[in-house]
Design an enzyme around this catalytic site. Structure first.
Site, PDB file in Angstrom:
ATOM      1  N   THR A  78      41.174  31.709  25.280  1.00 14.92           N
ATOM      2  CA  THR A  78      41.382  33.146  25.432  1.00 14.92           C
ATOM      3  C   THR A  78      40.061  33.850  25.261  1.00 14.92           C
ATOM      4  O   THR A  78      39.038  33.237  25.016  1.00 14.92           O
ATOM      5  CB  THR A  78      42.361  33.707  24.412  1.00 14.92           C
ATOM      6  OG1 THR A  78      42.605  35.074  24.754  1.00 14.92           O
ATOM      7  CG2 THR A  78      41.789  33.669  23.020  1.00 14.92           C
ATOM      8  N   SER A 112      35.697  53.505  32.135  1.00 14.46           N
ATOM      9  CA  SER A 112      35.124  52.591  31.134  1.00 14.46           C
ATOM     10  C   SER A 112      33.659  52.915  30.915  1.00 14.46           C
ATOM     11  O   SER A 112      33.029  53.557  31.726  1.00 14.46           O
ATOM     12  CB  SER A 112      35.271  51.155  31.615  1.00 14.46           C
ATOM     13  OG  SER A 112      34.600  50.977  32.829  1.00 14.46           O
TER      14      SER A 112
END
Lengths: 436, 436
Positions: free
Chosen positions: B199, B436
């Site tokens: 992950t 962002s």
């Protein structure tokens, strides 16, 4: 891709002009109300018939690769072996997939159309689009068929292009001339779109005489570079099909010219399907150059247009180039492509943003790319009072797209273009906020 | 998966209890403000140090397969050849990917941590998460390192689990005991999650003595059934890594027992990552049984959890079983798996809905499945006054999931479980509505 439309009327006039009926065909539709067996909620269905004046020996079709294919797809594959095809019958609302009586229901509808036109049922192909898993209202469709046949006219394919719609916002038709004849296609499709042999439903009629074998050889080549090069949400439908039918009324001057015109019609239809995709604000065109392995090039293009993060960023007019690189690297690394990041160049709207292994970012580039994305946007999101996001337009205001170029610089590579779309609140509203 | 949490305090108490520090380690963090070179907007960054009391010879790591890997990934692969690892330094906010000075910046940060701990820089691994394409604020990080080292404590891993977060809503830690020792992992990750080796970031510390070779043999097996069996949005990050570090303070009674405990920790962390995924309302568990080819079984599970239409339907508590079958058929047909639809059985929440080639739908089943989906929902969507959808919770109210079983009935098949999540307005808001 630079046409603009100022109003729905202007767009409809364009589609009507594109919906020219080739010689030797007629189309008709009818609409009726019914209650599905599966939910206690009345619905409407359109039944559309495309009929040839004389049965055609020259026809071709490609179908979905989804393993859970609908009954019309299974039946359509059988029809390819028939000597002649005289008509196609299309219903929306229910796709006739995964139902035990599906084949018998589809055959019954074909037989009803055949009876009305003086054809055997085996000379009729059926196509269905809509909810998966529900049963066709066979008796209601059979009862409606005579009305659809009564309404047959050679005037235009526009009413048929409208009647086959489901969640589409507007009808889609494209035409091209070759010598004295023409090729005209209509298509439907707005969600569950990553065709793998064909878009949801596409029907192409031509009066140009092209032998069956030639048609069947060229259709997969054409579909590969049109309907198979788009993706709205990566979900390959169970019902995809593209059918081409030639009445042979007009001599075809040149098969190469015909194939180019068929490509033109199918590519434009495919792009129309993307632009009218569920919740689409921006169309993306990813052109992959300099990748000698064409399968890799396609996979890279698909990875970009299917990345939820890239799609969401573009929806927000956010030139989030990191997500773009992530999507490229994900497939290249995950599938083990032998490509070096140090040879990679990426452009948006012609502006270089990644060059030989490193980003070439600046505050100026950020501002330029934001303006570029804004210019390619069709509309802005706004929720209704009930909290649902609905597209405020029933026509495409322009045909601009967000151009992304990925170039790995290898010699002898074929250029591949993949079309896709952004991910918006309107997509979520369409697919989560409503109960199907 | 049946734990419930009534409040954020209750959930934090649970995580704090899970964040037990194994013997022989300390952790510390510091936070500072800076302005990125690329945008004119101040930001905050956390720098976290995980330090071993003595450098460890026994460590293992797996890294992303994304071809555009970040500098910390490239450096981390080199560190696997070092005789000892004494510390890991982690920053959030910027992922140090695709920047020409990336490797030098990462080395400088490692050297600063080494200097503070009396280690060579080569005994320090770095990990970065956040915006792709931006430059690390190297000087600011190097200046902050001494403060992070001053704050080192053996009390708990809870502050570190919090400090490594980006868009995560809450910290994630899991622990397991083996004999007199323990294994504790922390993880971050909420978007760009379809790990392919690991992950986004996972760090596992243990005081149990397990030789380097044994650790390195078992970690890929464990990751394969934990972090590699989840997907939030199919976007494999450029920065994924999982690192395991053993201080060797406690004898390990049994390697098999250790691997099972490591599996437990990693699976629970992976599920925590999904449950805390961006905009997640429902966690989906797709269990594929009776498919003898395990790669096919995994591909089928991934196809379901990554289908935007399935995800959106589940978000809307809509048991749209047609989309489920479409997602299964898409990969089975598209990849040419030799599996017959007539052998396929599909269940949701234990209820059969597709049996040997046909749906088994009814109005009663529809109602039952709607209630089942509602029960597995964590919260309902509601837009704020500014039109942005924000998750209303900073903790998971329960650990229930939507259980989907796909069974093809083949003998000798291994069962495969894939975890995924739905697609919501909150996901779109997180990734499109904010710049962002």
């Amino acid at each position: 891709m630079s046409r603009t439309f100022a109003s729905q009327a202007e767009h409809r006039a364009f589609v009507a002009q594109q919906a020219r009926m080739p010689q030797g065909f007629r189309a008709g539709s009818t609409r009726f109300a019914f209650t599905p067996a599966e939910v206690d909620k009345p619905a409407n269905m359109n039944v559309t018939v495309l009929a040839a004046d004389q049965p055609c020996a020259d026809f071709a079709a490609v179908f979905t690769r989804n393993a859970v294919a609908g009954a019309p797809v299974l039946l359509g594959r059988q029809r390819l072996n028939e000597p002649q095809l005289g008509a196609i019958v299309i219903n929306n609302k229910i796709s006739n997939v995964g139902v035990d009586t599906g084949m018998a229901d589809a055959e019954a509808v074909c037989a009803a159309v055949g009876a009305g036109l003086g054809l055997p049922g085996s000379a009729v192909m059926s196509a269905s689009t809509g909810v998966i898993g529900w049963r066709l209202p066979k008796a209601a469709i059979v009862a409606a068929v005579p009305k659809a046949i009564e309404s047959l006219t050679s005037a235009s394919l526009f009413p048929a292009a409208e009647a086959i719609m489901t969640t589409d916002l507007y009808p889609k038709a494209r035409t091209a001339r070759v010598g004295e004849g023409c090729i005209t296609g209509i298509a439907k499709g707005a969600g569950m779109i990553e065709p793998n042999m064909a878009t949801m439903l596409g029907f192409v009629l031509t009066d140009l005489a092209v032998p069956r074998e030639a048609l069947r050889a060229m259709l997969p080549r054409v579909v590969d570079q049109s309907f198979n090069a788009i993706s709205i949400d990566s979900d390959t439908s169970t019902s995809d099909m593209v059918v081409v039918l030639s009445s042979g009324k007009v001599p075809c001057p040149d098969l190469g010219q015909f194939e180019a015109a068929l490509m033109h019609v199918c590519q434009n239809l495919a792009h129309d399907v993307v632009r009218n995709g569920e919740g689409v604000h921006h169309v993306m065109r990813v052109t992959v150059k300099g990748v000698a392995n064409t399968a890799w090039a396609k996979a890279i293009g698909k990875s970009v247009v299917n990345s939820p993060l890239v799609k969401a960023a573009i929806c927000g007019n956010d030139p989030n180039v990191g997500r773009l690189l992530c999507a490229i690297g994900k497939v290249a690394g995950g599938a083990g492509f032998d490509l070096k990041t140090s040879d990679l160049n990426v452009f948006m709207g012609g502006h270089p943003l990644f060059s030989r292994g490193a980003f070439t970012l600046s505050r100026e580039l950020e501002t330029t790319l934001q303006a570029y994305l804004q210019h390619a946007q069709m509309y802005e999101s706004r929720a209704s009072d009930d909290g649902i996001f609905r597209p405020p337009l029933a026509f495409p205001p322009h045909e601009r797209c967000v151009d992304i170029e990925v170039n790995w610089g290898q010699a002898g590579a074929q250029e591949v273009s993949i079309f896709g779309a952004d991910l918006s609140h309107e997509y979520v509203s369409e697919n989560a906020d409503y109960r199907s």
